[in-house]
Design an enzyme around this catalytic site. Structure first.
Site, PDB file in Angstrom:
ATOM      1  N   SER A  19       0.993  -1.098  -0.097  1.00 39.28           N
ATOM      2  CA  SER A  19       0.044   0.113  -0.298  1.00 39.28           C
ATOM      3  C   SER A  19       0.865   1.204  -0.076  1.00 39.28           C
ATOM      4  O   SER A  19       1.585   1.560  -1.082  1.00 39.28           O
ATOM      5  CB  SER A  19      -1.091   0.040   1.280  1.00 39.28           C
ATOM      6  OG  SER A  19      -1.867   0.950   0.931  1.00 39.28           O
ATOM      7  N   ASP A  31      -2.024   6.139  -3.483  1.00 39.65           N
ATOM      8  CA  ASP A  31      -0.762   5.464  -2.799  1.00 39.65           C
ATOM      9  C   ASP A  31      -0.241   4.630  -3.918  1.00 39.65           C
ATOM     10  O   ASP A  31      -0.570   4.330  -5.012  1.00 39.65           O
ATOM     11  CB  ASP A  31      -1.467   4.942  -1.550  1.00 39.65           C
ATOM     12  CG  ASP A  31      -2.514   3.786  -1.660  1.00 39.65           C
ATOM     13  OD1 ASP A  31      -3.037   3.943  -2.727  1.00 39.65           O
ATOM     14  OD2 ASP A  31      -2.935   2.968  -0.803  1.00 39.65           O
ATOM     15  N   ASP A  41      -0.920   1.269  -4.365  1.00 36.27           N
ATOM     16  CA  ASP A  41      -1.542   0.307  -4.992  1.00 36.27           C
ATOM     17  C   ASP A  41      -2.931   1.108  -5.590  1.00 36.27           C
ATOM     18  O   ASP A  41      -3.932   0.188  -6.006  1.00 36.27           O
ATOM     19  CB  ASP A  41      -1.886  -0.732  -4.250  1.00 36.27           C
ATOM     20  CG  ASP A  41      -2.596  -0.606  -2.908  1.00 36.27           C
ATOM     21  OD1 ASP A  41      -2.705   0.549  -2.418  1.00 36.27           O
ATOM     22  OD2 ASP A  41      -3.302  -1.495  -2.433  1.00 36.27           O
ATOM     23  N   ASP A  99      -5.671   2.136  -4.210  1.00 36.59           N
ATOM     24  CA  ASP A  99      -6.860   1.757  -3.370  1.00 36.59           C
ATOM     25  C   ASP A  99      -7.259   3.248  -2.781  1.00 36.59           C
ATOM     26  O   ASP A  99      -8.557   3.072  -2.359  1.00 36.59           O
ATOM     27  CB  ASP A  99      -7.201   0.775  -2.538  1.00 36.59           C
ATOM     28  CG  ASP A  99      -6.229   0.637  -1.474  1.00 36.59           C
ATOM     29  OD1 ASP A  99      -5.239   1.670  -1.419  1.00 36.59           O
ATOM     30  OD2 ASP A  99      -6.266  -0.168  -0.409  1.00 36.59           O
TER      31      ASP A  99
HETATM   32 MG    MG Z   1      -3.478   1.004  -0.495  1.00 39.97          MG
END
Ligand code: MG
Length: 446
Positions: free
Chosen positions: A96, A234, A236, A238
Protein backbone atom coordinates in the site's frame (compact mmCIF):
# COMPACT_ATOMS: atom_id res chain seq x y z
CA UNK A 1 -0.83 -19.13 17.54
CA UNK A 2 1.23 -16.61 15.62
CA UNK A 3 -0.19 -13.85 13.52
CA UNK A 4 0.21 -13.20 9.82
CA UNK A 5 -2.39 -10.52 9.22
CA UNK A 6 -2.45 -6.99 10.57
CA UNK A 7 -5.20 -4.41 10.10
CA UNK A 8 -4.79 -4.44 6.33
CA UNK A 9 -3.56 -7.85 5.22
CA UNK A 10 -0.03 -9.22 5.56
CA UNK A 11 2.61 -6.48 5.72
CA UNK A 12 6.33 -6.24 6.49
CA UNK A 13 9.88 -5.67 5.29
CA UNK A 14 10.99 -8.00 2.50
CA UNK A 15 13.69 -10.46 3.56
CA UNK A 16 12.90 -9.84 7.21
CA UNK A 17 9.19 -10.26 7.96
CA UNK A 18 8.20 -11.30 4.45
CA UNK A 19 9.97 -14.02 2.44
CA UNK A 20 9.23 -15.99 -0.74
CA UNK A 21 9.37 -19.21 1.32
CA UNK A 22 6.52 -17.90 3.46
CA UNK A 23 4.55 -16.90 0.42
CA UNK A 24 4.63 -20.43 -1.01
CA UNK A 25 3.07 -21.68 2.23
CA UNK A 26 0.59 -18.79 2.33
CA UNK A 27 -0.40 -19.70 -1.24
CA UNK A 28 -0.96 -23.30 -0.21
CA UNK A 29 -2.97 -22.16 2.81
CA UNK A 30 -5.16 -19.95 0.61
CA UNK A 31 -5.74 -22.82 -1.85
CA UNK A 32 -6.68 -25.13 1.03
CA UNK A 33 -9.05 -22.50 2.42
CA UNK A 34 -10.93 -22.01 -0.86
CA UNK A 35 -10.72 -25.68 -1.81
CA UNK A 36 -10.19 -25.30 -5.57
CA UNK A 37 -11.14 -22.88 -8.33
CA UNK A 38 -9.41 -19.96 -10.01
CA UNK A 39 -7.47 -17.23 -8.21
CA UNK A 40 -6.45 -13.94 -9.83
CA UNK A 41 -3.10 -12.63 -8.60
CA UNK A 42 -1.82 -9.06 -9.15
CA UNK A 43 0.82 -6.81 -7.62
CA UNK A 44 2.04 -3.24 -7.34
CA UNK A 45 5.45 -2.37 -8.88
CA UNK A 46 7.63 -3.02 -5.77
CA UNK A 47 10.93 -4.66 -6.71
CA UNK A 48 10.14 -7.66 -4.48
CA UNK A 49 6.69 -8.03 -6.09
CA UNK A 50 7.62 -10.41 -8.87
CA UNK A 51 9.40 -12.95 -6.69
CA UNK A 52 6.61 -12.87 -4.08
CA UNK A 53 3.90 -13.20 -6.72
CA UNK A 54 5.72 -16.17 -8.24
CA UNK A 55 6.07 -17.80 -4.81
CA UNK A 56 2.43 -17.21 -3.93
CA UNK A 57 1.27 -18.51 -7.33
CA UNK A 58 3.44 -21.63 -6.92
CA UNK A 59 1.78 -22.30 -3.56
CA UNK A 60 -1.72 -21.74 -4.95
CA UNK A 61 -1.05 -24.15 -7.85
CA UNK A 62 0.53 -26.65 -5.48
CA UNK A 63 -2.72 -26.59 -3.52
CA UNK A 64 -4.65 -27.55 -6.66
CA UNK A 65 -6.04 -24.14 -7.67
CA UNK A 66 -5.68 -22.43 -11.05
CA UNK A 67 -3.86 -19.11 -11.24
CA UNK A 68 -4.69 -16.12 -13.44
CA UNK A 69 -1.64 -13.87 -13.40
CA UNK A 70 -2.71 -10.23 -13.65
CA UNK A 71 0.81 -8.79 -13.43
CA UNK A 72 1.07 -5.19 -12.22
CA UNK A 73 -2.35 -3.68 -11.54
CA UNK A 74 -4.06 -1.44 -9.00
CA UNK A 75 -5.71 -3.30 -6.11
CA UNK A 76 -9.21 -2.10 -7.12
CA UNK A 77 -8.69 -3.41 -10.68
CA UNK A 78 -7.86 -6.84 -9.23
CA UNK A 79 -10.79 -6.82 -6.80
CA UNK A 80 -13.28 -5.65 -9.43
CA UNK A 81 -12.04 -8.27 -11.93
CA UNK A 82 -12.58 -11.09 -9.42
CA UNK A 83 -16.20 -9.94 -9.14
CA UNK A 84 -16.81 -9.30 -12.87
CA UNK A 85 -15.12 -12.51 -14.06
CA UNK A 86 -16.71 -14.55 -11.25
CA UNK A 87 -13.51 -16.07 -9.93
CA UNK A 88 -13.10 -17.81 -6.60
CA UNK A 89 -10.63 -15.37 -5.03
CA UNK A 90 -8.09 -12.63 -5.65
CA UNK A 91 -4.70 -11.95 -4.13
CA UNK A 92 -2.76 -8.73 -4.41
CA UNK A 93 0.90 -8.37 -3.48
CA UNK A 94 1.33 -4.85 -2.11
CA UNK A 95 2.35 -2.86 0.93
CA UNK A 96 0.00 0.00 0.00
CA UNK A 97 1.54 3.31 1.17
CA UNK A 98 4.55 1.79 2.97
CA UNK A 99 8.13 2.50 1.75
CA UNK A 100 9.63 0.41 -1.09
CA UNK A 101 11.39 -2.15 1.14
CA UNK A 102 8.01 -3.30 2.45
CA UNK A 103 5.66 -5.73 0.83
CA UNK A 104 2.63 -7.79 1.75
CA UNK A 105 -0.57 -9.43 0.57
CA UNK A 106 -4.30 -8.92 0.77
CA UNK A 107 -7.03 -11.37 -0.30
CA UNK A 108 -10.41 -10.87 -1.93
CA UNK A 109 -13.51 -13.05 -2.02
CA UNK A 110 -15.72 -13.90 -5.02
CA UNK A 111 -17.79 -10.74 -4.48
CA UNK A 112 -14.63 -8.63 -4.77
CA UNK A 113 -14.70 -7.83 -1.06
CA UNK A 114 -11.60 -7.93 1.11
CA UNK A 115 -11.27 -11.00 3.32
CA UNK A 116 -12.73 -10.40 6.77
CA UNK A 117 -10.78 -10.94 9.98
CA UNK A 118 -12.50 -14.33 10.42
CA UNK A 119 -11.40 -15.53 6.99
CA UNK A 120 -7.86 -14.32 7.69
CA UNK A 121 -7.90 -16.18 11.02
CA UNK A 122 -8.74 -19.39 9.20
CA UNK A 123 -5.87 -18.95 6.72
CA UNK A 124 -3.56 -18.20 9.65
CA UNK A 125 -4.67 -21.39 11.35
CA UNK A 126 -3.94 -23.48 8.26
CA UNK A 127 -0.59 -21.73 7.83
CA UNK A 128 0.67 -22.16 11.39
CA UNK A 129 -0.65 -25.70 11.78
CA UNK A 130 0.85 -26.50 8.37
CA UNK A 131 -2.41 -28.27 7.63
CA UNK A 132 -2.48 -27.20 4.00
CA UNK A 133 -3.25 -29.70 1.30
CA UNK A 134 -0.70 -30.62 -1.33
CA UNK A 135 -2.15 -32.28 -4.40
CA UNK A 136 -0.77 -35.13 -6.49
CA UNK A 137 1.16 -34.46 -9.68
CA UNK A 138 -1.87 -34.81 -11.92
CA UNK A 139 -3.93 -32.26 -9.98
CA UNK A 140 -1.51 -29.35 -9.61
CA UNK A 141 -2.83 -26.06 -11.00
CA UNK A 142 -1.72 -24.15 -14.07
CA UNK A 143 -1.28 -20.45 -14.65
CA UNK A 144 -2.08 -18.11 -17.50
CA UNK A 145 -1.84 -14.36 -18.01
CA UNK A 146 -4.88 -12.15 -17.71
CA UNK A 147 -5.38 -8.41 -18.33
CA UNK A 148 -7.23 -7.21 -15.25
CA UNK A 149 -6.63 -3.53 -16.11
CA UNK A 150 -8.48 -3.93 -19.41
CA UNK A 151 -11.40 -5.70 -17.70
CA UNK A 152 -11.55 -2.97 -15.08
CA UNK A 153 -11.30 -0.05 -17.53
CA UNK A 154 -13.97 -1.53 -19.84
CA UNK A 155 -16.35 -2.06 -16.96
CA UNK A 156 -15.88 1.49 -15.65
CA UNK A 157 -16.34 3.02 -19.11
CA UNK A 158 -19.50 0.99 -19.63
CA UNK A 159 -20.99 2.54 -16.51
CA UNK A 160 -19.68 6.09 -16.18
CA UNK A 161 -19.36 9.09 -18.48
CA UNK A 162 -18.27 12.72 -18.27
CA UNK A 163 -19.55 15.53 -20.49
CA UNK A 164 -17.18 18.29 -19.49
CA UNK A 165 -13.57 18.29 -20.57
CA UNK A 166 -11.67 18.68 -17.31
CA UNK A 167 -7.98 19.42 -17.00
CA UNK A 168 -6.54 17.07 -14.37
CA UNK A 169 -3.04 16.58 -12.97
CA UNK A 170 -2.56 12.97 -11.88
CA UNK A 171 0.21 11.95 -9.45
CA UNK A 172 0.45 8.17 -9.14
CA UNK A 173 3.64 8.23 -7.06
CA UNK A 174 5.15 5.70 -9.53
CA UNK A 175 2.71 3.14 -8.14
CA UNK A 176 0.20 0.78 -9.73
CA UNK A 177 -2.25 3.61 -10.53
CA UNK A 178 0.17 4.64 -13.31
CA UNK A 179 -1.16 1.88 -15.58
CA UNK A 180 -4.82 2.84 -15.17
CA UNK A 181 -5.77 6.33 -13.97
CA UNK A 182 -4.20 8.56 -16.69
CA UNK A 183 -5.53 6.31 -19.45
CA UNK A 184 -8.99 6.00 -17.90
CA UNK A 185 -9.38 9.76 -17.42
CA UNK A 186 -8.26 10.43 -21.01
CA UNK A 187 -10.82 7.90 -22.23
CA UNK A 188 -13.44 9.92 -20.33
CA UNK A 189 -12.40 13.04 -22.23
CA UNK A 190 -10.11 14.69 -19.67
CA UNK A 191 -6.91 16.47 -20.50
CA UNK A 192 -4.41 14.67 -18.26
CA UNK A 193 -1.03 15.93 -17.09
CA UNK A 194 0.83 13.02 -15.54
CA UNK A 195 3.24 13.31 -12.63
CA UNK A 196 5.17 10.25 -11.39
CA UNK A 197 3.05 8.17 -13.76
CA UNK A 198 5.70 5.68 -14.83
CA UNK A 199 6.06 2.46 -12.85
CA UNK A 200 9.12 2.39 -10.62
CA UNK A 201 9.25 0.02 -7.65
CA UNK A 202 11.80 2.22 -5.88
CA UNK A 203 9.16 4.98 -5.74
CA UNK A 204 11.61 7.83 -6.44
CA UNK A 205 8.91 10.47 -7.05
CA UNK A 206 7.52 11.06 -3.57
CA UNK A 207 6.42 9.40 -0.34
CA UNK A 208 3.59 6.98 -1.12
CA UNK A 209 1.04 8.14 1.40
CA UNK A 210 -1.12 10.67 -0.44
CA UNK A 211 -1.01 13.34 2.30
CA UNK A 212 -0.38 17.07 2.17
CA UNK A 213 3.31 16.76 2.98
CA UNK A 214 3.96 14.37 0.06
CA UNK A 215 1.91 16.28 -2.49
CA UNK A 216 3.55 19.71 -2.56
CA UNK A 217 4.72 19.28 -6.17
CA UNK A 218 1.25 18.21 -7.28
CA UNK A 219 -0.25 21.28 -5.58
CA UNK A 220 2.22 23.57 -7.36
CA UNK A 221 1.63 22.04 -10.78
CA UNK A 222 -2.17 22.12 -10.47
CA UNK A 223 -1.88 25.85 -9.86
CA UNK A 224 0.69 26.45 -12.60
CA UNK A 225 -1.27 24.69 -15.35
CA UNK A 226 -4.61 26.02 -14.05
CA UNK A 227 -6.06 22.54 -13.70
CA UNK A 228 -9.55 21.85 -12.38
CA UNK A 229 -8.30 19.11 -10.11
CA UNK A 230 -5.23 17.28 -8.83
CA UNK A 231 -5.42 13.55 -8.09
CA UNK A 232 -3.03 11.38 -6.10
CA UNK A 233 -2.94 7.70 -5.20
CA UNK A 234 -0.97 5.52 -2.79
CA UNK A 235 1.22 2.64 -4.07
CA UNK A 236 -1.62 0.28 -5.02
CA UNK A 237 -4.16 3.00 -5.91
CA UNK A 238 -6.91 1.92 -3.58
CA UNK A 239 -6.79 5.42 -2.14
CA UNK A 240 -7.41 8.82 -3.63
CA UNK A 241 -6.48 12.31 -2.45
CA UNK A 242 -7.42 15.55 -4.18
CA UNK A 243 -6.01 19.03 -4.73
CA UNK A 244 -8.43 21.84 -5.59
CA UNK A 245 -8.26 24.29 -8.51
CA UNK A 246 -6.30 26.76 -6.37
CA UNK A 247 -3.60 24.14 -5.80
CA UNK A 248 -4.63 23.46 -2.20
CA UNK A 249 -4.68 19.98 -0.68
CA UNK A 250 -8.21 19.03 0.37
CA UNK A 251 -8.18 16.98 3.56
CA UNK A 252 -9.62 13.45 3.62
CA UNK A 253 -12.40 14.42 6.05
CA UNK A 254 -13.59 17.12 3.67
CA UNK A 255 -13.40 14.78 0.72
CA UNK A 256 -15.52 12.16 2.54
CA UNK A 257 -18.03 14.86 3.58
CA UNK A 258 -18.33 16.21 0.03
CA UNK A 259 -18.69 12.87 -1.70
CA UNK A 260 -21.02 11.49 0.97
CA UNK A 261 -23.43 14.43 0.88
CA UNK A 262 -23.42 14.49 -2.93
CA UNK A 263 -24.05 10.75 -3.19
CA UNK A 264 -26.80 10.42 -0.55
CA UNK A 265 -28.76 13.18 -2.32
CA UNK A 266 -31.97 13.31 -0.30
CA UNK A 267 -31.81 9.97 1.47
CA UNK A 268 -29.66 6.96 2.21
CA UNK A 269 -26.87 5.76 4.45
CA UNK A 270 -23.15 6.40 4.27
CA UNK A 271 -20.46 4.67 6.29
CA UNK A 272 -17.38 6.27 7.77
CA UNK A 273 -14.92 5.43 10.53
CA UNK A 274 -14.98 6.45 14.21
CA UNK A 275 -12.03 8.81 13.69
CA UNK A 276 -13.61 10.88 10.89
CA UNK A 277 -14.53 14.51 11.50
CA UNK A 278 -18.04 15.61 12.51
CA UNK A 279 -18.15 17.66 9.31
CA UNK A 280 -19.15 14.34 7.70
CA UNK A 281 -22.24 14.04 9.94
CA UNK A 282 -23.14 17.68 9.40
CA UNK A 283 -22.85 17.54 5.61
CA UNK A 284 -24.72 14.25 5.31
CA UNK A 285 -27.52 15.20 7.71
CA UNK A 286 -27.97 18.49 5.88
CA UNK A 287 -28.31 16.55 2.65
CA UNK A 288 -30.95 14.30 4.24
CA UNK A 289 -28.86 11.16 4.79
CA UNK A 290 -27.65 9.13 7.73
CA UNK A 291 -24.11 8.29 8.89
CA UNK A 292 -23.06 4.91 10.29
CA UNK A 293 -19.69 4.83 12.02
CA UNK A 294 -17.48 1.78 12.07
CA UNK A 295 -14.03 0.52 13.00
CA UNK A 296 -10.98 2.11 11.40
CA UNK A 297 -9.91 0.16 8.28
CA UNK A 298 -11.38 -0.28 4.83
CA UNK A 299 -12.47 -3.88 5.47
CA UNK A 300 -14.82 -2.76 8.25
CA UNK A 301 -16.16 0.02 6.06
CA UNK A 302 -16.85 -2.43 3.20
CA UNK A 303 -18.64 -4.88 5.55
CA UNK A 304 -20.89 -2.16 6.95
CA UNK A 305 -21.62 -0.76 3.47
CA UNK A 306 -22.80 -4.23 2.43
CA UNK A 307 -24.75 -4.75 5.67
CA UNK A 308 -26.68 -1.46 5.51
CA UNK A 309 -26.97 -1.26 1.73
CA UNK A 310 -25.17 2.08 2.05
CA UNK A 311 -24.65 4.36 -0.94
CA UNK A 312 -21.07 5.26 -0.04
CA UNK A 313 -18.29 4.36 2.37
CA UNK A 314 -15.28 6.57 3.01
CA UNK A 315 -12.31 6.88 5.31
CA UNK A 316 -10.34 10.10 5.89
CA UNK A 317 -7.24 8.15 4.77
CA UNK A 318 -8.63 8.29 1.22
CA UNK A 319 -10.12 4.78 0.94
CA UNK A 320 -13.47 5.38 -0.81
CA UNK A 321 -16.07 2.71 -1.60
CA UNK A 322 -18.74 3.24 -4.26
CA UNK A 323 -21.10 0.25 -3.96
CA UNK A 324 -23.00 1.12 -7.15
CA UNK A 325 -19.99 -0.47 -8.89
CA UNK A 326 -18.20 -2.62 -6.35
CA UNK A 327 -17.20 -3.09 -2.71
CA UNK A 328 -13.44 -2.48 -2.75
CA UNK A 329 -11.89 0.90 -1.98
CA UNK A 330 -11.06 2.36 -5.36
CA UNK A 331 -8.69 5.27 -6.10
CA UNK A 332 -9.27 5.68 -9.87
CA UNK A 333 -13.03 5.41 -9.36
CA UNK A 334 -12.75 8.00 -6.57
CA UNK A 335 -11.09 10.39 -9.03
CA UNK A 336 -13.91 9.90 -11.55
CA UNK A 337 -16.61 10.35 -8.91
CA UNK A 338 -15.06 13.65 -7.81
CA UNK A 339 -15.16 14.84 -11.45
CA UNK A 340 -18.77 13.68 -11.82
CA UNK A 341 -19.64 15.60 -8.67
CA UNK A 342 -17.98 18.77 -10.02
CA UNK A 343 -19.79 18.34 -13.33
CA UNK A 344 -23.18 17.87 -11.72
CA UNK A 345 -22.84 20.66 -9.16
CA UNK A 346 -21.21 22.95 -11.71
CA UNK A 347 -18.90 24.71 -9.26
CA UNK A 348 -15.14 24.53 -8.69
CA UNK A 349 -13.78 22.22 -5.99
CA UNK A 350 -12.22 25.19 -4.14
CA UNK A 351 -15.69 26.64 -3.51
CA UNK A 352 -17.11 23.35 -2.29
CA UNK A 353 -14.12 22.83 0.01
CA UNK A 354 -14.33 26.35 1.44
CA UNK A 355 -17.99 25.90 2.34
CA UNK A 356 -17.14 23.13 4.76
CA UNK A 357 -16.10 24.18 8.26
CA UNK A 358 -12.79 23.15 9.79
CA UNK A 359 -12.85 22.16 13.43
CA UNK A 360 -9.77 21.86 15.61
CA UNK A 361 -8.71 18.22 16.05
CA UNK A 362 -6.17 17.11 18.67
CA UNK A 363 -4.42 13.77 19.03
CA UNK A 364 -2.53 12.42 22.01
CA UNK A 365 -0.98 9.09 22.90
CA UNK A 366 -0.44 7.87 26.43
CA UNK A 367 2.04 5.08 27.17
CA UNK A 368 0.15 2.06 28.53
CA UNK A 369 1.41 -1.50 28.98
CA UNK A 370 -0.57 -4.00 26.86
CA UNK A 371 -1.60 -6.01 29.96
CA UNK A 372 -3.64 -3.20 31.46
CA UNK A 373 -5.21 -1.84 28.28
CA UNK A 374 -8.39 -3.79 28.90
CA UNK A 375 -8.73 -2.44 32.44
CA UNK A 376 -8.13 1.12 31.22
CA UNK A 377 -10.75 0.79 28.50
CA UNK A 378 -13.29 -0.59 30.96
CA UNK A 379 -12.77 2.43 33.20
CA UNK A 380 -13.02 4.77 30.21
CA UNK A 381 -16.29 3.18 29.10
CA UNK A 382 -17.78 3.67 32.56
CA UNK A 383 -16.31 7.03 33.54
CA UNK A 384 -15.96 9.12 30.40
CA UNK A 385 -19.65 9.22 29.32
CA UNK A 386 -20.52 10.26 32.88
CA UNK A 387 -17.97 13.10 32.92
CA UNK A 388 -19.23 14.64 29.69
CA UNK A 389 -22.63 15.75 28.48
CA UNK A 390 -22.89 12.67 26.32
CA UNK A 391 -25.44 12.65 23.53
CA UNK A 392 -24.23 9.48 21.88
CA UNK A 393 -21.81 6.67 22.62
CA UNK A 394 -20.11 4.41 20.04
CA UNK A 395 -18.17 1.33 21.11
CA UNK A 396 -17.38 -0.37 17.79
CA UNK A 397 -13.69 0.60 17.99
CA UNK A 398 -12.56 1.95 21.34
CA UNK A 399 -14.92 4.37 23.10
CA UNK A 400 -16.26 7.36 21.20
CA UNK A 401 -18.30 9.88 23.15
CA UNK A 402 -20.19 12.56 21.31
CA UNK A 403 -21.32 15.79 22.98
CA UNK A 404 -23.31 18.75 21.67
CA UNK A 405 -20.18 20.52 20.48
CA UNK A 406 -17.60 17.82 19.81
CA UNK A 407 -16.47 14.23 20.32
CA UNK A 408 -13.60 12.29 21.84
CA UNK A 409 -12.33 8.85 20.88
CA UNK A 410 -10.19 6.66 23.16
CA UNK A 411 -8.64 3.61 21.47
CA UNK A 412 -5.98 1.14 22.51
CA UNK A 413 -3.30 0.85 19.83
CA UNK A 414 -3.43 -2.59 18.21
CA UNK A 415 0.32 -2.87 17.73
CA UNK A 416 2.02 -0.59 20.28
CA UNK A 417 1.82 -0.05 24.06
CA UNK A 418 -0.27 3.10 23.83
CA UNK A 419 -3.76 4.40 24.37
CA UNK A 420 -4.67 6.94 21.71
CA UNK A 421 -6.97 9.89 22.26
CA UNK A 422 -8.52 11.89 19.42
CA UNK A 423 -10.85 14.82 19.97
CA UNK A 424 -12.62 17.37 17.84
CA UNK A 425 -14.53 20.37 19.14
CA UNK A 426 -16.30 23.34 17.67
CA UNK A 427 -13.70 25.58 19.35
CA UNK A 428 -10.10 25.00 20.47
CA UNK A 429 -11.27 25.23 24.10
CA UNK A 430 -13.74 22.37 23.64
CA UNK A 431 -11.12 20.22 21.91
CA UNK A 432 -8.66 20.87 24.74
CA UNK A 433 -11.25 20.10 27.42
CA UNK A 434 -12.19 16.79 25.74
CA UNK A 435 -8.56 15.64 25.52
CA UNK A 436 -7.91 16.63 29.14
CA UNK A 437 -10.92 14.80 30.53
CA UNK A 438 -10.17 11.64 28.56
CA UNK A 439 -6.48 11.75 29.59
CA UNK A 440 -7.49 12.08 33.22
CA UNK A 441 -9.53 8.88 33.14
CA UNK A 442 -6.78 6.96 31.32
CA UNK A 443 -3.98 8.22 33.56
CA UNK A 444 -5.91 7.45 36.73
CA UNK A 445 -5.53 3.73 36.00
CA UNK A 446 -1.95 3.78 34.73
MG1 MG B 1 -3.44 1.13 -0.48
Amino acid sequence: MGRLFGTSGIRGVFGHDITPEMFIEIGKSLATFIGGGEVIVARDPRLSGEILANALMAGIMGGGCQVLDGGIAPTPALAFSVRILRKKAGAVITASHNPPEYNGAKFWDERGMAYTAEMEREIERIYFEKSWKGVEWKFVGKSRKIDVCRTYIQEILKNLQLERKFRVVVDCGNGAGSVVTPFLLRKLGCEVIGLNCHLDGRFPGRGLEPNEENLTVLCRIVKEVRADLGIAHDGDADRVAVVDDHGRFVGGDKLVAMLASWIVKSKGTVVTTVDASMIVDEAVEKAGGRVVRTKVGDVSVACEVAKYGAKFGGEPSGAMIFPDLHLAPDGPLGAIKVLMMLEEIGRPLSELADELPEFPIARKKIACPNEIKEKVMKEVSEELPRMLETISLTTVDGIRVETEDGWVLVRPSGTEPYIRITAEGRSPEVTKMLVEKASKVVEKII
